[in-house]
Design an enzyme around this catalytic site. Sequence first.
Site, PDB file in Angstrom:
ATOM      1  N   THR A 188      -5.995  25.101  -8.210  1.00 33.26           N
ATOM      2  CA  THR A 188      -6.506  23.774  -8.548  1.00 33.26           C
ATOM      3  C   THR A 188      -7.495  23.287  -7.491  1.00 33.26           C
ATOM      4  OG1 THR A 188      -4.445  23.262  -9.672  1.00 33.26           O
ATOM      5  CG2 THR A 188      -5.762  21.392  -8.958  1.00 33.26           C
ATOM      6  N   CYS A 240      -3.700  16.922  -4.206  1.00 32.83           N
ATOM      7  CA  CYS A 240      -2.271  16.887  -3.833  1.00 32.83           C
ATOM      8  C   CYS A 240      -1.768  18.222  -3.299  1.00 32.83           C
ATOM      9  CB  CYS A 240      -1.413  16.527  -5.032  1.00 32.83           C
ATOM     10  SG  CYS A 240      -2.257  15.653  -6.304  1.00 32.83           S
ATOM     11  N   TYR A 284       3.674  15.408  -9.432  1.00 32.40           N
ATOM     12  CA  TYR A 284       3.396  15.244 -10.862  1.00 32.40           C
ATOM     13  C   TYR A 284       3.586  13.810 -11.345  1.00 32.40           C
ATOM     14  CZ  TYR A 284       1.668  19.795 -11.800  1.00 32.40           C
ATOM     15  OH  TYR A 284       0.845  20.887 -11.822  1.00 32.40           O
ATOM     16  N   CYS A 310       1.195  12.176 -10.978  1.00 37.81           N
ATOM     17  CA  CYS A 310      -0.181  12.077 -11.502  1.00 37.81           C
ATOM     18  C   CYS A 310      -0.185  11.977 -13.018  1.00 37.81           C
ATOM     19  CB  CYS A 310      -0.989  13.288 -11.057  1.00 37.81           C
ATOM     20  SG  CYS A 310      -0.418  14.852 -11.767  1.00 37.81           S
ATOM     21  N   GLU A 317      -0.913  22.396 -17.656  1.00 35.86           N
ATOM     22  CA  GLU A 317      -0.591  22.261 -16.236  1.00 35.86           C
ATOM     23  C   GLU A 317       0.744  21.541 -16.050  1.00 35.86           C
ATOM     24  OE1 GLU A 317      -3.140  19.833 -13.748  1.00 35.86           O
ATOM     25  OE2 GLU A 317      -3.232  21.466 -12.299  1.00 35.86           O
ATOM     26  N   CYS A 320      -6.738  15.778 -13.584  1.00 36.39           N
ATOM     27  CA  CYS A 320      -6.183  16.275 -12.314  1.00 36.39           C
ATOM     28  C   CYS A 320      -7.204  16.036 -11.210  1.00 36.39           C
ATOM     29  CB  CYS A 320      -5.887  17.766 -12.458  1.00 36.39           C
ATOM     30  SG  CYS A 320      -5.573  18.600 -10.902  1.00 36.39           S
ATOM     31  N   HIS A 328       5.461  19.336  -4.539  1.00 35.72           N
ATOM     32  CA  HIS A 328       4.442  19.359  -5.584  1.00 35.72           C
ATOM     33  C   HIS A 328       5.007  18.886  -6.921  1.00 35.72           C
ATOM     34  CE1 HIS A 328       0.428  19.953  -6.714  1.00 35.72           C
ATOM     35  NE2 HIS A 328       0.650  20.948  -7.554  1.00 35.72           N
ATOM     36  N   GLU A 342      -9.661  24.974 -12.241  1.00 33.42           N
ATOM     37  CA  GLU A 342      -8.834  25.963 -11.553  1.00 33.42           C
ATOM     38  C   GLU A 342      -9.676  27.217 -11.369  1.00 33.42           C
ATOM     39  OE1 GLU A 342      -7.378  24.258 -14.230  1.00 33.42           O
ATOM     40  OE2 GLU A 342      -6.245  22.970 -12.864  1.00 33.42           O
TER      41      GLU A 342
HETATM   42 FE1  SF4 Z   1      -3.535  17.909 -10.195  1.00 31.77          FE
HETATM   43 FE2  SF4 Z   1      -1.345  16.481 -10.563  1.00 31.77          FE
HETATM   44 FE3  SF4 Z   1      -1.218  18.897  -9.390  1.00 31.77          FE
HETATM   45 FE4  SF4 Z   1      -2.278  16.767  -8.152  1.00 31.77          FE
HETATM   46  S1  SF4 Z   1      -0.131  17.062  -8.781  1.00 31.77           S
HETATM   47  S2  SF4 Z   1      -3.092  18.820  -8.187  1.00 31.77           S
HETATM   48  S3  SF4 Z   1      -3.318  15.735  -9.827  1.00 31.77           S
HETATM   49  S4  SF4 Z   1      -1.807  18.410 -11.493  1.00 31.77           S
HETATM   50 FE    FE Z   2      -1.009  21.612 -10.094  1.00 32.99          FE
END
Ligand code: SF4
Ligand code: FE
Length: 481
Positions: free
Chosen positions: A191, A104, A296, A298, A446, A100, A292, A257
């Site tokens: 985060t 974001c 994800y 990510c 997560e 992570c 958000h 976190e």
């Molecule tokens: Fe982390 Fe993914 Fe959330 Fe961005 S979207 S803060 S990389 S878990």
């Molecule tokens: Fe997150």
Amino acid sequence: MYMMTAEQYEESLRRLNLVVYMFGKRIENVVDDPIIRPSMKAVAKTYELAHRPEHEDIMTATSHITGKKVNRFTHIHQSIEDLVKKSKMGRLLGRETGCCFQRCVGMDSLNALDMTTFDIDRKYGTEYHKRFVKYLAYVQDNDLTCCGAMTDTKGDRSLPPHKQADPDMFMHVVEEKQDGVIVRGAKAHQTGAVNSHEIIVMPTITLREPDKDYAISFALPSDTEGITYIIGRQSCDTRKLESGTMDRGNLFFGGHEALVIFDNVFVPWGRVFMFKEYDFSRQLVEQFAAYHRQSYACKVGVGDVLIGAAQTAAEYNGVEKASHIKDKVVEMNHLNETLYCGAIACASEGHKEPSGTYYVNTLLANVHKQNVTRFPYEMARLAQDIAGGLLATLPSEKDFKSDTVGKWMDKYYKGRADISTEYRMRILRLIENLTLGTAATNYLTESMHGAGSPQAQRIMISRRVNMQEKQRAAKRLCGIE
Ligand code: SF4
Ligand code: FE
């Protein structure tokens, strides 16, 4: 144009005076702390890649308020193309870091607030949007990382904020002053909190009239007096304190976190973006959540790393040609690309809001995140299947390097003759890190609870599907009037 380099970002964090606790002790030097530092390095990638010509198109954008080039993490989406690039940016950074990269949440808070403050002003004639845009310009001009703080600690889940035995279970205003407000409460699971210059607070649930003191959104510098951070533990976190690096799996990056406590903190009016407009709490929560959930993307990038690791482990074991292994790798790719489809689709099907902000398709963003609560778990299962049991029984790097028993490990943990035992150990440690260790916190748990737990997406899916249209289609075909 001002965009920080990774080095400038690191230096900027050194200037902060954060109150951070971990293992019961105050951390004086947050940036160099061996447990926290890999998470800072992951955020630093968001700065580094923005300066690389090959990633410029994905990582940067043109500010709609200043016309200057900015890091996309500070940008307000101005088109469908911007939304699609945001999804691609998530995958890119997930693949670069294998964890992570934290930035974001702030981007999603900024975009949600851009829309909600605009809509509050239209209804009430307030000045939140003007304040917000001024704040946004500050964030963009200084290329700041913002921590987006939504999740309250919530106490008894069956009770609304004002009925909690302890009123601080949800962030609330305890005093209104001429020049601002005093707030108290805490935000959980934050985060990247201690890698952030700013913290942006929003309500966590739909609020009603009796809870209007809880309808508060604001932004503060992360080192404002009265804010304390307590770092959360991750599985295998103390491996980062060991002298060797092999047993960490991911040598460079990680996430973190924290529980963030606001103990009677002053917020000047100029940084308040919602106060008492409880009827906009649901909108702000839903808009932030939808953005958000898109973010994800990510996990697709982290999935790329896991697939690469599983394939490599199979090759090092000499089993990559076995048909069931090939099939498992195909399955992993199928799951991962299906996730990517969701991240791209919710962006491509986005639209323009009255504020001018481009907003994702909320149904598809929620479907995407719902898939993220499942597919990484299946991919982790497949990766562990391919890797074999050694993943969980491998002795330490110190044993491998020991003068006495090292030779036995080197001999008996050898796979294919042309691959060193060390490489085989390293790839297994990476899979361990992603599916059982510090990165599993991000890739699995997560994925389950970040941006809202699975049930939150199911509620949104049920609200957003057009059931009447589906029923009309069915009835028409079989002759029901
Ligand atoms: Fe982390 Fe993914 Fe959330 Fe961005 S979207 S803060 S990389 S878990
Ligand atoms: Fe997150």
